[in-house]
Write a protein that holds these residues in place. Structure first.
Motif, PDB file in Angstrom:
ATOM      1  N   ASP A   1      -6.784  15.175  43.512  1.00  0.00           N
ATOM      2  CA  ASP A   1      -6.629  16.620  43.623  1.00  0.00           C
ATOM      3  C   ASP A   1      -6.591  17.228  42.221  1.00  0.00           C
ATOM      4  OD1 ASP A   1      -6.182  19.165  44.586  1.00  0.00           O
ATOM      5  OD2 ASP A   1      -4.612  18.565  45.982  1.00  0.00           O
ATOM      6  N   ARG A   2      -6.696  18.545  42.167  1.00  0.00           N
ATOM      7  CA  ARG A   2      -6.618  19.253  40.890  1.00  0.00           C
ATOM      8  C   ARG A   2      -5.183  19.569  40.506  1.00  0.00           C
ATOM      9  NH1 ARG A   2      -9.727  21.593  44.325  1.00  0.00           N
ATOM     10  NH2 ARG A   2      -8.464  23.455  44.570  1.00  0.00           N
ATOM     11  N   THR A 237      -2.190  23.357  37.383  1.00  0.00           N
ATOM     12  CA  THR A 237      -3.561  22.957  37.060  1.00  0.00           C
ATOM     13  C   THR A 237      -3.872  23.377  35.630  1.00  0.00           C
ATOM     14  OG1 THR A 237      -4.257  23.227  39.360  1.00  0.00           O
ATOM     15  CG2 THR A 237      -5.987  23.168  37.707  1.00  0.00           C
ATOM     16  N   LEU A 280      -6.753  16.932  35.413  1.00  0.00           N
ATOM     17  CA  LEU A 280      -7.711  17.833  36.048  1.00  0.00           C
ATOM     18  C   LEU A 280      -9.119  17.254  36.019  1.00  0.00           C
ATOM     19  CD1 LEU A 280      -8.531  20.505  37.342  1.00  0.00           C
ATOM     20  CD2 LEU A 280      -8.618  21.524  35.054  1.00  0.00           C
ATOM     21  N   ILE A 284     -11.228  16.620  39.391  1.00  0.00           N
ATOM     22  CA  ILE A 284     -12.452  17.380  39.656  1.00  0.00           C
ATOM     23  C   ILE A 284     -13.639  16.445  39.875  1.00  0.00           C
ATOM     24  CG2 ILE A 284     -14.186  18.846  38.548  1.00  0.00           C
ATOM     25  CD1 ILE A 284     -11.987  20.530  37.446  1.00  0.00           C
ATOM     26  N   TYR A 340     -11.740  27.477  34.257  1.00  0.00           N
ATOM     27  CA  TYR A 340     -10.289  27.515  34.458  1.00  0.00           C
ATOM     28  C   TYR A 340      -9.578  28.038  33.206  1.00  0.00           C
ATOM     29  CZ  TYR A 340     -10.243  24.870  38.876  1.00  0.00           C
ATOM     30  OH  TYR A 340     -10.396  24.483  40.181  1.00  0.00           O
TER      31      TYR A 340
END
Length: 396
Positions: A1-2, A237, A280, A284, A340
């Motif tokens: 997951d992020r 994140t 991250l 991803i 981001y």
């Protein structure tokens, strides 16, 4: 997951302590207060917000798509998963009564939306655009009844010469070209109509979240009307940002940016920002093929066909002068991470390669080229340091 779930309490504590020691007057939180709407998480989070309130801060929340009637509310014990209680809209309002609803000067009967006036002549409209009946959905939409109520509240505020800001979880403008096509659930369904109406009425600034990127975008309409969607990234994140915003006496909005730099957690002896970046990038890279496959399935491919096609696309070789022995999948995480972080930058060499993909004869190569260009290309204004003149409708 992020998202850094295990690290989230330590991250939150770091931000709470920073805000308590700051001269901040007002804290706005546009949704996704919990992982998946777990009641126990809501109660604990509200406890942290009470620390801010007890410290003299005014705190206002609105719900995100994760927060209400979520049938993915679980607790985890190693690899064991057990369903736990989520919250209803009524329970959400009760838990966060002290953080917006108690001092509301107007409340929408058709949603969890409300209006507050935290300081003289400044009103904030907290907008509930989430869909949670009977269960929460990722997509969002402002119903006709709630939209009429919002426009009425803006009209009242403007007649009284108030400055008005909006806050909601879902985006109201595209933050990169093709976002609505690729990620339709991250912008409200009726965004074009609503954005135009908000701009015309004078609701020019909306604070949002949902896609969890540090990104600001502006859209201009006729007669000098405009709308700014000021999206803020997620604390869990990378780059773990939060915005520090100043409203000056001459009605300029100075939008600044801070990042979590240090937490009380075992991060393997490296800086927290490096730790968050590595987390991250790994997350991803693991989910990118699923994103592309999901898009291809919408075009009629089966899941197996879509995954095969996605993996083939992501295996396109990069030119050696960009990254030797690397493929598209190796550069895509950095494209997303640049979005981001905000204020995206792209080298001429990389842009040329993406542009060649965007002009190939293969529809899917064209798609991936355009996506990469969009992710790396920042729409104005600046994302992390911006001055908005609310008097002249000018963004510098």
């Amino acid at each position: 997951d992020r998202k850094m779930i295990l690290e989230s309490p330590a991250i939150l504590k770091a931000v709470i302590e920073d805000l308590k020691s700051s001269d901040v007057d007002i804290v706005l939180i546009p949704g996704d207060l919990t992982k998946d709407g777990e009641e126990i998480s809501h109660l604990e989070f509200a406890g942290y917000l009470k620390e801010l309130k007890d410290n003299g801060k005014k705190v206002y929340v609105i719900n995100g798509n994760h927060d209400i009637n979520n049938n993915h509310a679980y607790k985890y014990d190693g690899d064991k998963v057990e369903a736990v209680k989520s919250v209803t809209p009524e329970e959400f309002k009760k838990i966060y009564w002290e953080f917006g609803y108690k001092e509301a000067i107007a409340v929408d009967n058709n949603s969890l939306s409300y209006v507050v006036e935290p300081i003289k002549d400044v009103r904030i409209i907290a907008i509930d655009a989430c869909k949670y009946n009977p269960y929460s959905k990722t997509e969002g939409e402002i119903s006709k009844e709630t939209l009429d109520w919002i426009l009425k509240q803006v009209e009242i505020a403007k007649k009284e010469n108030k400055i008005v800001f909006g806050m909601m979880h879902h985006g109201i403008l595209e933050h990169f070209e093709g976002q609505k096509m690729l990620f339709p659930e991250y912008i409200i369904n009726n965004y074009e109509e609503v954005a135009k109406l908000f701009a015309e009425k004078g609701l020019n600034v909306i604070f949002t979240g949902h896609f969890h990127a540090q990104d600001i975008v502006r859209k201009d309409f006729q007669n000098g009307n405009f709308l700014l969607d000021i999206e803020t990234g997620s604390l869990v994140t990378y780059p773990c940002p939060y915005r520090m915003i100043t409203l000056t006496e001459d009605n300029k909005l100075i939008v600044g940016n801070k990042k979590v730099e240090k937490i009380d957690f075992d991060i393997k002896g490296i800086s927290f920002q490096d730790y968050a970046y590595d987390f991250l990038k790994t997350g991803i890279k693991n989910i990118i093929p699923q994103y592309f496959a999901g898009y291809l399935m919408k075009k009629g491919l089966s899941r197996v066909e879509a995954m095969l096609k996605a993996n083939n696309l992501l295996s396109i070789d990069l030119p050696s002068d960009i990254a030797p022995n690397s493929k598209i999948i190796d550069i895509l995480p950095d494209a997303i991470i640049s979005h981001y972080k905000g204020d995206e930058k792209i080298s001429k060499l990389v842009l040329e390669f993406f542009d060649n993909l965007a002009h190939s004869e293969d529809d899917n190569e064209i798609l991936i080229g355009k996506i990469l260009i969009s992710y790396f290309s920042d729409l104005p204004p600046d994302d992390n340091d911006t001055v908005i003149d609310l008097n002249l409708n000018v963004v510098k």
